[in-house]
Design an enzyme around this catalytic site. Structure first.
Site, PDB file in Angstrom:
ATOM      1  N   LEU A  46      -1.072   9.387  -2.624  1.00 12.00           N
ATOM      2  CA  LEU A  46      -0.583   9.037  -3.958  1.00 12.00           C
ATOM      3  C   LEU A  46       0.281   7.785  -3.932  1.00 12.00           C
ATOM      4  CD1 LEU A  46       0.274  12.509  -5.534  1.00 12.00           C
ATOM      5  CD2 LEU A  46      -1.564  10.950  -6.183  1.00 12.00           C
ATOM      6  N   CYS A  47       0.961   7.543  -2.797  1.00 13.63           N
ATOM      7  CA  CYS A  47       1.801   6.356  -2.722  1.00 13.63           C
ATOM      8  C   CYS A  47       0.966   5.079  -2.797  1.00 13.63           C
ATOM      9  CB  CYS A  47       2.629   6.368  -1.436  1.00 13.63           C
ATOM     10  SG  CYS A  47       1.663   6.424   0.083  1.00 13.63           S
ATOM     11  N   THR A  48      -0.243   5.132  -2.217  1.00 16.78           N
ATOM     12  CA  THR A  48      -1.144   3.979  -2.300  1.00 16.78           C
ATOM     13  C   THR A  48      -1.596   3.764  -3.738  1.00 16.78           C
ATOM     14  OG1 THR A  48      -1.928   4.289  -0.037  1.00 16.78           O
ATOM     15  CG2 THR A  48      -3.352   3.027  -1.509  1.00 16.78           C
TER      16      THR A  48
END
Length: 442
Positions: free
Chosen positions: A218-220
């Site tokens: 999700l950080c990407t």
């Protein structure tokens, strides 16, 4: 050199639309009535031939593979066919789903496909069902002698597999066993397999051959998208949850897909990423695998060939031995047939529990998320319970709210013991998945 311009048997001459029905079935009747070296001796009896004429077949899916299957079944002289598909025709379907025309866009696939084949093949009756397979009850499925799947959806195949296994185990006699012929394609590769419920390995036994799609962190998605699919997944998973433009996402609703497409396009422009289109967006959120018409034709022919062999006994079919055929057209043409054996811990056709290897300090929330990526599970909304205690329930909302605090507690803190049995359920499947905890050595 003289060229023979006489029309081929069963085919119309140049400029003519008239088909000689007797000539059309000439060679097919020879196969049915003249035994070969591998033909079942009883297959050429008049009783067996009459039984073939009474066969009722269910085709699930009327897309690229389903269109080919319907055409092949009709030209194999199956007379009573039902097809079920909930989708409508999109303009992007027209390059490979050959039963549809531009004027059909927006109409139900099952209905248009059925009418097209019936117009072209005299004597076949195809009944269309414009709905989900889950909308039909047991009596609907009991009326068929076999089921052929032309799906691009793993969840739907798992559901119908569990349904047919349950009908076989709960019924009395061979009439309750409905062979399931499953076809699938991925680019230049494909497979055809025959599943005889309660007797051979079922689809769930073979689930680990369909590896789950790798998840993007999700950080990407939230900070540094690098590919067009990252932008689509950001719109799908993050923007949708934040803005909630509709109460619930329907991936088949053009309005919902358009909203995600427009959000993804804005995101892509911010990061100078190209390649975002409506069809690409739809493919990412529905995990649609690119299809090639020739691969669909080959796999559909293999499926219908197995259906014909099962229905007539003209030759041994895939089934009790060598039940799985793989095809590869990447580099020339290669096929390979092998026997996929039943699994002793299959949750559908065997009630034994599977080991669930975990760290006792693992948070319950991490365990719940892990089921989506476990090759033998691939559950998107799992709920867990042990004897005398509900660990986490996805629904109803009131119960989800009550059990949500458990997600931040470790298994050890929740009182889970090594060897303790746990039942996992998912709203997409009617069966329960039985595990037992197996703690990793610390």
């Amino acid at each position: 050199m003289e060229v023979d311009s006489a029309p081929q048997p069963g085919l119309p001459s140049h400029g003519s639309s008239v088909v000689n029905e007797e000539e059309r079935w000439k060679y097919l009747e020879q196969i049915r009535r003249n035994p070969g070296p591998y033909t079942d001796p009883d297959a050429v009896s008049q009783e067996a031939i009459d039984q073939f004429d009474q066969m009722k077949i269910l085709v699930i899916g009327a897309g690229g593979l389903g269109c080919e299957i319907l055409k092949d079944l009709a030209l194999s002289k199956f007379k009573d066919i039902h097809v079920i598909d909930m989708d409508t025709i999109d303009i992007s379907n027209l390059n490979r789903q050959f039963l549809f025309r531009q004027a059909d866009v927006g109409k139900f696939k099952a209905e248009i496909a059925a009418n097209f084949v019936m117009r072209r093949v005299k004597g076949v009756q195809i009944t269309a069902h414009n709905c989900k397979i889950q909308d039909k009850d047991d009596d609907f499925y009991k009326q068929f002698q076999m089921v052929i799947c032309g799906l691009d959806n793993i969840e739907a195949r798992r559901w119908i597999n569990a349904k047919l296994v349950a009908l076989a185990e709960e019924g009395d006699g061979p009439d309750c066993i409905k062979p399931m012929i499953d076809g699938g394609t991925e680019g230049f590769k494909g497979q055809a397999r025959v599943i005889i419920p309660s007797m051979t390995s079922c689809f769930e036994c073979q689930l680990d051959m369909h590896a789950p799609r790798a998840a993007v962190p999700l950080c990407t998605l939230a900070s540094i998208p690098r590919q067009p699919e990252h932008c689509v997944e950001w719109a799908h998973l993050i923007a949708w949850e934040e803005e909630k433009p509709f109460p619930e996402l329907d991936k088949d609703d053009p309005e919902h897909v358009t909203w995600i497409y427009q959000k993804a396009l804005q995101r892509a422009r911010e990061f100078n990423i190209s390649g975002i289109t409506y069809s690409f967006t739809q493919g990412v959120i529905k995990n649609i695998i690119p299809a090639i018409a020739s691969t669909n034709a080959i796999i559909a022919a293999a499926c219908c060939n197995e259906a014909f062999k099962l229905a007539t006994g003209a030759a041994p079919a895939l089934g009790m031995e060598n039940n799985y055929m793989m095809y590869s057209g990447d580099d020339s043409i290669y096929t390979y047939t092998f026997n996929h054996e039943r699994k002793d811990d299959c949750p559908v056709c065997n009630s034994a529990s599977r080991p669930l290897e975990v760290d006792p300090d693992m948070l319950l929330g991490d365990l719940v998320e892990s089921f989506a990526m476990r090759p033998e599970a691939q559950l998107k909304k799992p709920s867990l319970r042990v004897q005398g205690k509900t660990l986490y329930m996805q629904s109803p909302p009131s119960l989800e709210q009550q059990t949500r605090p458990n997600l931040n507690r470790s298994l050890k803190d929740l009182g889970i013991e090594d060897g303790q049995e746990v039942v996992v359920t998912d709203p997409a499947f009617a069966v329960e998945f039985n595990y037992y905890f197996k703690f990793k050595a610390t």
